[in-house]
Design a protein around this motif. Structure first.
Motif: not given
Length: 214
Positions: A175-185
């Motif tokens: 889940p951390g991967f997807y959270a970071l992907a969202q922060q990177l837009n």
């Protein structure tokens, strides 16, 4: 920590909250100030005075281009001596270097890896203590490391190299991967499970193609 460093720290969370991003994407680092995890309360020390102070120091135009790969590098140097998850700055630098090198090697072989394998490789290559995954804080520490690795690699690759790391026995990123992907837009918020899976597969494929040529 100097006044400018504290201002930079505050502004980093202002940027994350309001999306004041220039050409460089943001990566959320769980900074600890005074023993408190900053990312548990992003607005804890962020206020308008901090933003005004930074604006007066660097100018309004540059203000909107400040991101993790710039001002927070300065902050990182200024906070020497602070300990993150029980590891020194020098240790995090070693782990980041070794982790990125290993993930690039996996991409060149068109392979992925697991948290367990990555942990073992880091211990062997750095001589530093490994991450104890039975502890919540140590699992968070590994997530922090992957954020550091992405921050180091992303400006050149424009890809999330942490996509190559998944749980043992699983065929997906955490889940951390997807959270970071969202922060990177890179991934819309509220994406479906299928959309997330397709994004992850796309990142892995692109990483393999990029590094197979190197």
């Amino acid at each position: 920590m100097s006044a400018l460093a504290q201002v930079a720290y505050c502004f980093s969370h202002k940027v994350r909250r309001e999306g004041l991003v220039g050409e460089t994407p943001l990566v959320a680092y769980p900074w600890i100030i005074g023993g408190r995890k900053a990312n548990t309360s992003p607005l804890a020390c962020c206020n308008v005075h901090c933003v005004h102070a930074l604006r007066s120091h660097v100018g309004s135009k540059l203000l909107r281009q400040v991101a993790l790969f710039g001002i927070l590098r300065h902050l990182d140097r200024e906070r020497r001596g602070w300990v993150m998850y029980g590891r020194s700055d020098e240790a995090w630098d070693q782990l980041t270097d070794a982790g990125l090198k290993f993930l690039v090697e996996r991409a060149q072989l068109r392979k992925v890896t697991t948290y367990t394998e990555l942990n073992s490789v880091l211990v062997r290559r750095t001589g530093l203590p490994g991450f104890a995954f039975d502890r919540v804080d140590e699992r968070a520490a590994m997530g922090h490391l992957l954020g550091l690795i992405v921050a180091r690699d992303y400006p050149g690759s424009r890809l999330m190299i942490s996509a190559l790391v998944h749980y043992l026995g699983a065929n997906d990123a955490g889940p951390g991967f997807y959270a970071l992907a969202q922060q990177l837009n890179l991934l819309p918020k509220g994406s479906s499970t299928m959309a997330k899976l397709e994004f992850w597969i796309g990142q892995v494929t692109s990483l393999h193609e990029l590094h197979a040529r190197s």
